[in-house]
Design an enzyme around this catalytic site. Structure first.
Site, PDB file in Angstrom:
ATOM      1  N   HIS A  30       1.095  -1.448  -0.121  1.00 43.41           N
ATOM      2  CA  HIS A  30      -0.017  -0.016   0.039  1.00 43.41           C
ATOM      3  C   HIS A  30       0.875   1.468  -0.056  1.00 43.41           C
ATOM      4  O   HIS A  30       1.890   1.347   1.062  1.00 43.41           O
ATOM      5  CB  HIS A  30      -0.791   0.107   0.956  1.00 43.41           C
ATOM      6  CG  HIS A  30      -1.824   0.857   1.362  1.00 43.41           C
ATOM      7  ND1 HIS A  30      -3.701   1.429   1.014  1.00 43.41           N
ATOM      8  CD2 HIS A  30      -2.022   2.302   2.147  1.00 43.41           C
ATOM      9  CE1 HIS A  30      -4.010   2.598   1.177  1.00 43.41           C
ATOM     10  NE2 HIS A  30      -3.064   2.851   1.885  1.00 43.41           N
ATOM     11  N   ASP A  32       1.450   4.941   0.391  1.00 45.31           N
ATOM     12  CA  ASP A  32       0.310   6.427   0.846  1.00 45.31           C
ATOM     13  C   ASP A  32       1.051   7.834   0.115  1.00 45.31           C
ATOM     14  O   ASP A  32       1.736   8.761   0.796  1.00 45.31           O
ATOM     15  CB  ASP A  32       0.666   5.954   1.895  1.00 45.31           C
ATOM     16  CG  ASP A  32      -0.577   5.646   2.768  1.00 45.31           C
ATOM     17  OD1 ASP A  32      -1.320   5.375   2.139  1.00 45.31           O
ATOM     18  OD2 ASP A  32       0.343   4.502   4.082  1.00 45.31           O
ATOM     19  N   MET A  34       0.498  11.876  -0.659  1.00 43.75           N
ATOM     20  CA  MET A  34      -0.018  12.550   0.026  1.00 43.75           C
ATOM     21  C   MET A  34       0.214  14.270  -0.871  1.00 43.75           C
ATOM     22  O   MET A  34       1.350  14.067  -0.844  1.00 43.75           O
ATOM     23  CB  MET A  34       0.387  12.428   1.002  1.00 43.75           C
ATOM     24  CG  MET A  34      -0.449  11.226   1.942  1.00 43.75           C
ATOM     25  SD  MET A  34      -0.463  11.641   3.965  1.00 43.75           S
ATOM     26  CE  MET A  34      -0.647   9.908   4.562  1.00 43.75           C
ATOM     27  N   MET A 146     -11.797   4.145   6.145  1.00 47.63           N
ATOM     28  CA  MET A 146     -11.045   5.179   7.271  1.00 47.63           C
ATOM     29  C   MET A 146     -10.729   5.227   8.364  1.00 47.63           C
ATOM     30  O   MET A 146     -11.497   4.898   8.358  1.00 47.63           O
ATOM     31  CB  MET A 146     -10.202   6.090   6.475  1.00 47.63           C
ATOM     32  CG  MET A 146      -9.991   7.086   5.328  1.00 47.63           C
ATOM     33  SD  MET A 146      -8.185   6.165   4.724  1.00 47.63           S
ATOM     34  CE  MET A 146      -7.109   6.391   6.139  1.00 47.63           C
TER      35      MET A 146
HETATM   36  C1  DX5 Z   1      -3.178   7.535   6.476  1.00 46.74           C
HETATM   37  C2  DX5 Z   1      -2.789   6.395   5.604  1.00 46.74           C
HETATM   38  C3  DX5 Z   1      -2.837   5.215   6.256  1.00 46.74           C
HETATM   39  C4  DX5 Z   1      -2.101   4.445   6.606  1.00 46.74           C
HETATM   40  C5  DX5 Z   1      -1.849   3.331   7.920  1.00 46.74           C
HETATM   41  O1  DX5 Z   1      -3.141   8.478   5.670  1.00 46.74           O
HETATM   42  O2  DX5 Z   1      -3.370   6.247   4.957  1.00 46.74           O
HETATM   43  O3  DX5 Z   1      -2.754   3.910   4.746  1.00 46.74           O
HETATM   44  O4  DX5 Z   1      -0.111   4.610   6.346  1.00 46.74           O
HETATM   45  O5  DX5 Z   1      -1.002   3.301   8.722  1.00 46.74           O
HETATM   46  P1  DX5 Z   1      -0.775   2.683  10.671  1.00 46.74           P
HETATM   47  O6  DX5 Z   1      -1.178   1.302  10.065  1.00 46.74           O
HETATM   48  O7  DX5 Z   1       0.357   3.208  11.168  1.00 46.74           O
HETATM   49  O8  DX5 Z   1      -2.788   3.170  10.785  1.00 46.74           O
HETATM   50 ZN    ZN Z   2      -3.837   4.963   2.970  1.00 44.96          ZN
END
Ligand code: DX5
Ligand code: ZN
Length: 232
Positions: A30, A32, A34, A146
Site C-alpha cells: 500500500h 500512500d 499525499m 478510513m
Molecule cells: C493514513 C494512511 C494509512 C497509514 C496506515 O493516512 O492512508 O495507509 O499509512 O498506517 P497505520 O497502520 O500506522 O495507521
Molecule cells: Zn492509506
C-alpha cells in the site's frame, strides 16, 4: 481469509529494497501518496510507485501495488500512476464530494484494466441510497473505509468506525448480491493486532496495516496475521 495490504509509509526509505524483502509475504503493498493539500502531510509520489514496481519485478514477487491517492484532482494522475505500475488506484470521495464525478473517475481507472478503489473518511456519511448508486453504477473493486483521518501513520483507530464498517458492509452485500458484483471492503488506518479481529468481524475483506507490521519483524507479523485469519 483476509487480504493483507502493508503500508510502506512506516518503512525505512533509506533501503526500500530490503524493506520490501522483509514484507515479501504480504498480498499487497500500500503506497500512500499525499500532496499537502488534500491532507496536511506530504509523502511521496511517482518515484516511489515506480521504484516499488521495479523492486517487485527485480525480486520476481507477485505482490499487487496498491496506490492510495490522498491528493486533489486525482483524475489528473490516473494515467501516470497506471503507467508507473499501479495495480490498484484508490482515490477519495472527498476529493469531489459528487457521486457522478466519482462514478466517472472509477470508470476511468477501470478502463486502464486495473482495479479501482474509492476511499471515504471517518466523518463522511453517505446516505444508503447514494452509496448504493455509487457502488452499483461505478462498480469500484474496493471500498476503502478510513479508520483515522488520512495524513499520518501510527494514529489511533476512531471507535465510531467499527459501526460504520458494519453498516457499509450491509449496503455492499446488498449491491453485490443484487447486481452480481464482488466489491471488497478495505479498512485503512489504526489497524492493530488488538482490533483487527473486530474489524474483520464487522466486514473488512482487506486489512491495510502500516506501523504495526513494521514494529518488530514485519515478515513474522504478517505470518501472525495470516495465522489468525486462516483459523477462521
Ligand atoms: C493514513 C494512511 C494509512 C497509514 C496506515 O493516512 O492512508 O495507509 O499509512 O498506517 P497505520 O497502520 O500506522 O495507521
Ligand atoms: Zn492509506
Amino acid at each position: 481469509m483476509s487480504i493483507i495490504s502493508t503500508s510502506i509509509l512506516s518503512a525505512n526509505f533509506a533501503n526500500l529494497k530490503d524493506e520490501i524483502k522483509r514484507i515479501k509475504n504480504t498480498d499487497m503493498i500500500h503506497i500512500d501518496v499525499m500532496d499537502g493539500i488534500f491532507v496536511p502531510n506530504l509523502t511521496f509520489g511517482q518515484v516511489i510507485v515506480k521504484t516499488t514496481r521495479n523492486i517487485l519485478t527485480d525480486l520476481n514477487l507477485k505482490i499487487l501495488s496498491d496506490v492510495h491517492l490522498m491528493i486533489v484532482n486525482p483524475h489528473n494522475h490516473i494515467k501516470e500512476f497506471y503507467g508507473l505500475g499501479a495495480d490498484i488506484i484508490t482515490f477519495h470521495y472527498e476529493a469531489y464530494r459528487n457521486i457522478e464525478k466519482c462514478i466517472d473517475v472509477i470508470k476511468d481507472i477501470k478502463n486502464f484494466g486495473i482495479k479501482a478503489g474509492l476511499a471515504i473518511n471517518p466523518e463522511t456519511f453517505l446516505p444508503k441510497e447514494e452509496l448504493k448508486t455509487l457502488l452499483t453504477e461505478g462498480k469500484p473493486d474496493i471500498l476503502l473505509i478510513m479508520g483515522v483521518h488520512p495524513g499520518y501513520s501510527g494514529q489511533k483507530f476512531i471507535d465510531e468506525v467499527f459501526k460504520k464498517i458494519k453498516n457499509i458492509k450491509k449496503a455492499v452485500d446488498e449491491c453485490n448480491s443484487d447486481k452480481n458484483l464482488d466489491i471488497k471492503i478495505a479498512v485503512d488506518g489504526g489497524v492493530k493486532f488488538w482490533n483487527v479481529d473486530k474489524i474483520i468481524e464487522n466486514g473488512a475483506d482487506i486489512i491495510v496495516m502500516g506501523s504495526e507490521i513494521f514494529e518488530g519483524d514485519p515478515g513474522k507479523n504478517i505470518i501472525k496475521l495470516k495465522n489468525k485469519f486462516c483459523k477462521k
